[in-house]
Write a protein that holds these residues in place. Structure first.
Motif, PDB file in Angstrom:
ATOM      1  N   ILE A  82       0.845  -1.191   0.000  1.00  0.00           N
ATOM      2  CA  ILE A  82       0.000   0.000   0.000  1.00  0.00           C
ATOM      3  C   ILE A  82       0.881   1.240   0.000  1.00  0.00           C
ATOM      4  CG2 ILE A  82      -1.872   1.228   1.183  1.00  0.00           C
ATOM      5  CD1 ILE A  82      -2.723  -1.616   0.681  1.00  0.00           C
ATOM      6  N   ASP A  83       0.646   2.163  -0.938  1.00  0.00           N
ATOM      7  CA  ASP A  83       1.318   3.465  -0.935  1.00  0.00           C
ATOM      8  C   ASP A  83       0.362   4.491  -0.343  1.00  0.00           C
ATOM      9  OD1 ASP A  83       3.505   5.185  -1.551  1.00  0.00           O
ATOM     10  OD2 ASP A  83       2.482   5.874  -3.362  1.00  0.00           O
ATOM     11  N   GLU A  84       0.897   5.513   0.286  1.00  0.00           N
ATOM     12  CA  GLU A  84       0.102   6.607   0.876  1.00  0.00           C
ATOM     13  C   GLU A  84      -0.934   6.072   1.866  1.00  0.00           C
ATOM     14  OE1 GLU A  84       1.173   9.534   0.495  1.00  0.00           O
ATOM     15  OE2 GLU A  84       2.268   9.492  -1.395  1.00  0.00           O
ATOM     16  N   ALA A  85      -0.512   5.149   2.721  1.00  0.00           N
ATOM     17  CA  ALA A  85      -1.411   4.474   3.657  1.00  0.00           C
ATOM     18  C   ALA A  85      -2.012   5.400   4.706  1.00  0.00           C
ATOM     19  CB  ALA A  85      -0.675   3.326   4.341  1.00  0.00           C
ATOM     20  N   GLN A  86      -1.460   6.587   4.880  1.00  0.00           N
ATOM     21  CA  GLN A  86      -2.035   7.527   5.839  1.00  0.00           C
ATOM     22  C   GLN A  86      -3.464   7.904   5.462  1.00  0.00           C
ATOM     23  OE1 GLN A  86       0.496   8.397   3.801  1.00  0.00           O
ATOM     24  NE2 GLN A  86       0.004  10.325   2.787  1.00  0.00           N
ATOM     25  N   PHE A  87      -3.821   7.769   4.179  1.00  0.00           N
ATOM     26  CA  PHE A  87      -5.150   8.147   3.712  1.00  0.00           C
ATOM     27  C   PHE A  87      -6.193   7.044   3.882  1.00  0.00           C
ATOM     28  CE2 PHE A  87      -2.576  10.983   0.740  1.00  0.00           C
ATOM     29  CZ  PHE A  87      -2.712  12.097   1.553  1.00  0.00           C
ATOM     30  N   LEU A  88      -5.796   5.898   4.413  1.00  0.00           N
ATOM     31  CA  LEU A  88      -6.760   4.829   4.668  1.00  0.00           C
ATOM     32  C   LEU A  88      -7.672   5.216   5.830  1.00  0.00           C
ATOM     33  CD1 LEU A  88      -4.409   1.704   4.509  1.00  0.00           C
ATOM     34  CD2 LEU A  88      -5.845   2.636   2.676  1.00  0.00           C
TER      35      LEU A  88
END
Length: 193
Positions: A82-88
């Protein structure tokens, strides 16, 4: 034994390069990878993971309707990245834990720990709470040689400390900084106000 990994770093720490390198390493060995990126990150086009040095790869878009568990059951990958997982969101992180715990597929999530105000993102909060292994990807402060731990948002070359949590951008909008330089720039900004 499969694990949920959360690898975090500031802006410009090389997270996307690591995402692409890790996916490449699996694929070079003939292994299947499911690469995901949230729909909110559209800097290089929705569904594209790209590094600042020009490497890029298409990815599956994470939105509110995606069922990552079903995709993992159907596709049977060796790994999920997963890239940019902060947006999950919380539910999406729960899906990742289910994939690891029930399907036995390792998941490696890369993202920011905190926003430009030092506040945790929702995805980062839940990954920090639930990940089996947490690893920091390090870089140096834009202004000094200390380790960068914060993301400083800039507008027209000047630091800003208020605004919406999510503003997609790269070097034109964010700088990796240490806590000391962040505090100094914040004080300078307040003195100008």
């Amino acid at each position: 034994m499969a694990k949920l990994y959360f690898r975090y770093g500031t802006m410009n720490s090389g997270k996307s390069i690591e995402v692409l390198r890790t996916a490449h390493n699996y694929e070079e060995q003939g292994k299947k990878v499911l690469l995901f990126t949230p729909s909110v990150d559209d800097r290089y086009g929705v569904g594209t993971v790209a590094s600042r040095i020009g490497m890029q790869k298409k990815a599956i878009i994470i939105d509110d309707q995606i069922d990552m568990i079903k995709l993992a059951e159907t596709e049977k990958p060796n790994c999920i990245i997963i890239d940019e997982a902060q947006f999950l969101n919380k539910g999406q992180v729960a899906q990742l834990t289910e994939i690891v715990d029930t399907l036995g597929i390792p998941v490696i999530a890369y993202g920011l720990r905190a926003d430009f105000m030092g506040q945790l993102f929702e995805g980062s909060y839940h990954l920090l709470s639930l990940a089996d292994k947490i690893e920091e990807i390090k870089t140096v402060c834009w202004y000094c040689d200390k380790k960068a731990i914060m993301n400083m948002r800039c507008k027209d070359g000047r630091p800003v400390f208020e605004g919406e949590q999510i503003q997609i951008g790269g070097n034109e909008s964010y700088l990796p900084v240490c806590r000391k330089c962040y505090s100094l720039k914040r004080k300078e900004s307040q003195a100008r106000s």
